[in-house]
Design a protein around this motif. Structure first.
Motif, PDB file in Angstrom:
ATOM      1  N   CYS A 138       0.819  -1.154  -0.059  1.00 25.44           N
ATOM      2  CA  CYS A 138       0.113  -0.015   0.001  1.00 25.44           C
ATOM      3  C   CYS A 138       0.756   1.303  -0.062  1.00 25.44           C
ATOM      4  CB  CYS A 138      -0.825  -0.050   1.383  1.00 25.44           C
ATOM      5  SG  CYS A 138      -1.873   1.216   1.632  1.00 25.44           S
ATOM      6  N   VAL A 148      -4.002  -1.475  -7.936  1.00 24.90           N
ATOM      7  CA  VAL A 148      -4.282  -0.644  -6.838  1.00 24.90           C
ATOM      8  C   VAL A 148      -3.226  -0.121  -5.835  1.00 24.90           C
ATOM      9  CG1 VAL A 148      -5.591  -1.064  -4.841  1.00 24.90           C
ATOM     10  CG2 VAL A 148      -6.288  -2.557  -6.762  1.00 24.90           C
ATOM     11  N   TYR A 154      -3.798   2.049  -2.916  1.00 30.04           N
ATOM     12  CA  TYR A 154      -3.927   2.142  -1.457  1.00 30.04           C
ATOM     13  C   TYR A 154      -4.960   0.858  -1.066  1.00 30.04           C
ATOM     14  CZ  TYR A 154      -2.156   6.708  -1.461  1.00 30.04           C
ATOM     15  OH  TYR A 154      -1.182   8.042  -1.642  1.00 30.04           O
ATOM     16  N   CYS A 155      -4.761   0.279   0.294  1.00 24.93           N
ATOM     17  CA  CYS A 155      -5.648  -0.454   0.532  1.00 24.93           C
ATOM     18  C   CYS A 155      -6.870  -0.120   1.029  1.00 24.93           C
ATOM     19  CB  CYS A 155      -5.002  -1.336   1.929  1.00 24.93           C
ATOM     20  SG  CYS A 155      -4.719  -0.180   3.236  1.00 24.93           S
ATOM     21  N   ARG A 156      -8.070  -0.800   1.366  1.00 25.29           N
ATOM     22  CA  ARG A 156      -9.227  -0.514   1.662  1.00 25.29           C
ATOM     23  C   ARG A 156      -9.089   0.577   2.918  1.00 25.29           C
ATOM     24  NH1 ARG A 156     -14.122  -4.389   1.156  1.00 25.29           N
ATOM     25  NH2 ARG A 156     -13.736  -5.153  -1.010  1.00 25.29           N
ATOM     26  N   THR A 171      -7.797   3.993   1.440  1.00 19.52           N
ATOM     27  CA  THR A 171      -8.338   4.445   0.335  1.00 19.52           C
ATOM     28  C   THR A 171      -8.660   6.133   0.412  1.00 19.52           C
ATOM     29  OG1 THR A 171      -9.388   2.648  -0.377  1.00 19.52           O
ATOM     30  CG2 THR A 171     -10.193   4.499  -1.458  1.00 19.52           C
ATOM     31  N   ASN A 220     -10.747   9.450   0.148  1.00 16.26           N
ATOM     32  CA  ASN A 220     -12.311   9.733  -0.155  1.00 16.26           C
ATOM     33  C   ASN A 220     -11.827  10.995  -1.241  1.00 16.26           C
ATOM     34  OD1 ASN A 220     -15.009  10.496  -0.509  1.00 16.26           O
ATOM     35  ND2 ASN A 220     -15.033  10.855   1.689  1.00 16.26           N
TER      36      ASN A 220
END
Length: 59
Positions: free
Chosen positions: A9, A22, A24-26, A29, A31
Motif C-alpha cells: 500500500c 491498486v 491504496y488498501c481499503r 483509500t 475519499n
C-alpha cells in the motif's frame, strides 16, 4: 505458475500487499468527494495566493 505483480500500500507504514493496479488498501483509500469548503479554499488560493501570471493563463 504465473504470479500477479504485487506491491505494498502506498500509505506510509502500511505493508498490506495489493495487486499492481491498486495504489491504496481499503483502510487507506482516499475519499475523493469534494466539499464546499474545498471549493472555497481553492477559490481563495487562486484569487489571492496564486501567481497572477500563472492564473491569467487559465482565464
Amino acid at each position: 505458475m504465473a504470479g500477479i505483480k504485487m506491491h505494498h500500500c502506498y500509505h506510509v507504514g502500511c505493508h498490506e500487499l495489493l495487486p499492481f493496479e491498486v495504489k491504496y488498501c481499503r483502510k487507506h483509500t482516499i475519499n475523493k468527494i469534494r466539499t464546499p469548503e474545498d471549493s472555497k479554499r481553492d477559490k481563495f488560493y487562486n484569487q489571492y495566493k496564486r501567481d497572477k501570471e500563472a492564473n491569467s493563463f487559465y482565464q
